[in-house]
Design a protein around this motif. Sequence first.
Motif, PDB file in Angstrom:
ATOM      1  N   LEU A 275       8.759  36.134  42.882  1.00 42.38           N
ATOM      2  CA  LEU A 275       9.046  35.877  44.532  1.00 42.38           C
ATOM      3  C   LEU A 275       9.654  34.757  44.566  1.00 42.38           C
ATOM      4  O   LEU A 275      10.777  34.850  45.553  1.00 42.38           O
ATOM      5  CB  LEU A 275       7.471  35.651  44.865  1.00 42.38           C
ATOM      6  N   ALA A 276       9.738  33.758  43.828  1.00 39.96           N
ATOM      7  CA  ALA A 276      10.600  32.425  44.191  1.00 39.96           C
ATOM      8  C   ALA A 276      10.596  31.922  42.998  1.00 39.96           C
ATOM      9  O   ALA A 276       9.724  31.681  42.157  1.00 39.96           O
ATOM     10  CB  ALA A 276      10.066  31.432  45.122  1.00 39.96           C
ATOM     11  N   ARG A 277      11.614  31.176  42.583  1.00 36.46           N
ATOM     12  CA  ARG A 277      12.035  30.245  41.499  1.00 36.46           C
ATOM     13  C   ARG A 277      13.138  29.238  41.798  1.00 36.46           C
ATOM     14  O   ARG A 277      14.312  29.486  42.262  1.00 36.46           O
ATOM     15  CB  ARG A 277      12.621  31.153  40.018  1.00 36.46           C
ATOM     16  N   LYS A 299       4.692  33.613  41.371  1.00 37.88           N
ATOM     17  CA  LYS A 299       4.690  35.067  41.090  1.00 37.88           C
ATOM     18  C   LYS A 299       3.788  35.619  42.096  1.00 37.88           C
ATOM     19  O   LYS A 299       2.930  35.085  42.863  1.00 37.88           O
ATOM     20  CB  LYS A 299       4.216  35.012  39.533  1.00 37.88           C
ATOM     21  N   PRO A 300       3.881  37.244  42.311  1.00 36.85           N
ATOM     22  CA  PRO A 300       3.042  37.741  43.015  1.00 36.85           C
ATOM     23  C   PRO A 300       1.544  37.603  42.820  1.00 36.85           C
ATOM     24  O   PRO A 300       1.156  37.529  41.355  1.00 36.85           O
ATOM     25  CB  PRO A 300       3.387  39.459  42.727  1.00 36.85           C
ATOM     26  N   PRO A 433       3.767  40.597  54.644  1.00 37.25           N
ATOM     27  CA  PRO A 433       4.990  40.064  53.627  1.00 37.25           C
ATOM     28  C   PRO A 433       4.089  39.951  52.386  1.00 37.25           C
ATOM     29  O   PRO A 433       3.034  39.629  52.128  1.00 37.25           O
ATOM     30  CB  PRO A 433       5.136  38.721  54.366  1.00 37.25           C
ATOM     31  N   PRO A 434       4.982  40.064  51.136  1.00 36.39           N
ATOM     32  CA  PRO A 434       4.670  39.641  49.726  1.00 36.39           C
ATOM     33  C   PRO A 434       4.365  38.282  49.477  1.00 36.39           C
ATOM     34  O   PRO A 434       3.681  37.898  48.533  1.00 36.39           O
ATOM     35  CB  PRO A 434       5.491  40.150  48.797  1.00 36.39           C
ATOM     36  N   LEU A 435       4.652  37.149  50.409  1.00 42.92           N
ATOM     37  CA  LEU A 435       4.603  35.821  50.297  1.00 42.92           C
ATOM     38  C   LEU A 435       4.226  35.097  51.608  1.00 42.92           C
ATOM     39  O   LEU A 435       4.965  35.473  52.608  1.00 42.92           O
ATOM     40  CB  LEU A 435       5.986  35.237  49.805  1.00 42.92           C
TER      41      LEU A 435
END
Length: 492
Positions: A275-277, A299-300, A433-435
């Motif tokens: 999702l984000a790095r 991560k998800p 949303p996933p995040l």
Amino acid sequence: MPAPLLALAHVTVRHLDRILFADLSLRIEPSQHLALVGPSGAGKSALLAALAGQLLLTGGQATYAGLEAAARQRYPTDPLAAWRQVVSLVGARAPFRARPGGSELYYQQRYEATAAEEVPTVREYLLASPSQAPAAPWTYDRVVERLRLTHLQDQPLIQLSNGETKRLRLAKALLRNPVMLLLDNPLAGLDVASRADFDALLAEVAAAGATVVLATTLGELPAIVTHVAELAEGHIAQVLPVAEYRPIVAPIPLLPDAAALAALWPAAPPAFHTLARLEDVTIRYGERLILDHLNWEIKPGERWALLGPNGAGKSTILSLLTGDNPQAYSQRITLFDRRRGTGESIWDIKRRIGYVSPELLQYFPGQPTCRQVVASGFADTLGPGRPTPAQLATADAWLAVLRLAAYAAKPLRQAPASVQRLCLVARALVKNPPLLLLDEPGQGLDAAQQPYFRAVLEALCAASPVALVYVSHYADDIPRSVTQVLELRAPG
């Protein structure tokens, strides 16, 4: 015996065509320090505004003998000296304005270097306060040092964190050297160190001759408080010395409807690997270093607490994730399996993120109804937009889950502050949303709203693979489903 600072007897408090209090009576003595408590919507903020002279009082009798005497003593040569000149109110919203000739302030402006030039600095904001006599206890140098603003004096107002803004607005109020200081939920948004120091600061305020009236929670009664006024549904239920006060016990809230949540957020497999790095991310504003070689990956399904003192960079990290911060383009940042700056639009990012923060609420328009505010989450607009009937129905369903259905048709700014915050939470949830990025979402919630809101989050995390980043200065506020922590160091 000295005259009371003010005495209200059977007055009606109005705002436009609305009656906020009917048959209101309250007397504040110079030796009193009063805490206003009560559930959301009881009228705490409205009462503070009434005491500051910002609302219309009709009927009954309102006298300000002690405050008027203090104003005449302070301004003996001013025939127009009035009691409002010796009263300071720190309300829920920061009344910041652009420099003359500048455009109206907007949310993303805080991340734009050229736009920030239109906004006064901390120094300019404070020096615009009325000048005081040399013997006044609260001078510029004293408030800047005491409120830990020395290193922020050249910072534009809109680039301050939520907690820094709180300290600045309190400093501004103290520069007026008030006889009566009115504070609306002053501890919200302050970090652990600032909250620990608050009792000592209020003791100094009292020693300088001010009477303090503040809206707060029962768990955060300052040591100087002598009396408690409990409000309920637009009236004062009781006023007692703090030693004699026993709160009216609120009923334990029911658990959220699991079936309703499942219908609104059906389970689905994760659509992304990462999702984000953030890799070796460094962010500066001028000479001020905010983030120093930060590495972080989400991560998800992961649930994170993002912790750190005011000004440590929490809001900056969130702005990099939401796409609002233009410095993201010069950093190694991956969002939803795609390197930032490879052709994705900001709307591609925003439609996959649910976000709420105190700053977002600060700049959100107040005219749309709560239903429209929630539905605006589908298009990620700061305004009513043009939601479809199906989207409005989903917005109503989320309002019902969060127990806000009664406010659906009410303009956002006419709802209690805690309801406004929960409406933005519903706006963040409405598109599944996933995040989820929740920056102090529990700020200002009352004793019934807080546990229920946490229960909704726990149920949502148990039923879905949504990833969560939760920001709070209160350990008890963090959901049990959070298993990982990113803690930032103090600035400087």
